[in-house]
Design a protein around this motif. Structure first.
Motif, PDB file in Angstrom:
ATOM      1  N   ASP A 190      30.417  30.892 -44.252  1.00 13.90           N
ATOM      2  CA  ASP A 190      31.550  31.516 -44.957  1.00 13.90           C
ATOM      3  C   ASP A 190      31.454  31.387 -46.470  1.00 13.90           C
ATOM      4  N   SER A 211      38.170  32.126 -40.495  1.00 15.12           N
ATOM      5  CA  SER A 211      36.815  31.708 -40.794  1.00 15.12           C
ATOM      6  C   SER A 211      35.838  32.354 -39.833  1.00 15.12           C
ATOM      7  N   ALA A 235      32.316  37.828 -45.504  1.00 15.25           N
ATOM      8  CA  ALA A 235      33.263  36.730 -45.720  1.00 15.25           C
ATOM      9  C   ALA A 235      32.959  35.998 -47.031  1.00 15.25           C
TER      10      ALA A 235
END
Length: 181
Positions: free
Chosen positions: A127, A87, A155
């Motif tokens: 994210d 993450s 991401a």
């Protein structure tokens, strides 16, 4: 000239001695020694055995759950959604995300309406957990994720591809009022 590191060390030592002395005068010898031992134990154990700390344990559990469930959310509104292995925002929350209980109060409010909504606007998308998740669970037809960090933008893109919703996600940089309205 005195080296700045030595000066900094001396200042820290003086602050420690003054704090120690004040604590000793207020609490006595036994409690002072007990507190010092306790604090030194915390410093040593968190340095030598990071998994014994609370955050160390949270990281360990997150890794174990991610491995066991292949980074797939097991419950809640996003059940079945895949998470990225690493993450950008916060790996400490991964265990609660995988269990489907991450920020439950926000999910309850965001997805409380029984009707499907057209667009989710996610400002500070990090994210893409909510932006991607909202279209993954078919509660929103489209998601616009505003995120200024280029690494986080990547991401979001990866997360949308992994979950096969990339055609329903728009990723933008800075959120301006004119863009949103």
């Amino acid at each position: 000239l005195i080296d700045s590191k030595i000066l900094h060390g001396k200042i820290l030592l003086m602050v420690f001695i003054k704090t120690f002395n004040n604590f000793y005068l207020k609490h006595g010898f036994y409690k002072t020694i007990k507190t010092i031992v306790y604090e030194l134990n915390n410093i040593v154990s968190s340095t030598l055995f990071p998994s014994f700390t609370i955050n160390g344990r949270r990281k360990y559990l997150a890794r174990a759950l991610a491995k066991k469930f292949d980074n797939t959310i097991q419950g809640g509104i996003f059940k079945g959604m895949k998470l990225l292995e690493n993450s950008v925002w916060d790996n400490l929350s991964k265990s609660s995300q995988i269990l489907g209980i991450y920020e439950q109060q926000i999910s309850d409010i965001l997805f409380s309406s029984s009707t499907k909504n057209n667009i989710l606007i996610d400002i500070g998308a990090a994210d893409g957990y909510y932006g991607v998740g909202g279209v993954f669970c078919n509660h929103f037809k489209k998601s616009i994720c505003y995120e200024i960090d280029p690494v986080a933008q990547l991401a979001i893109r990866k997360l949308s591809i992994v979950n096969n919703v990339q055609d329903k996600i728009s990723i933008c940089g800075k959120a301006d009022a004119a863009d949103i309205l």
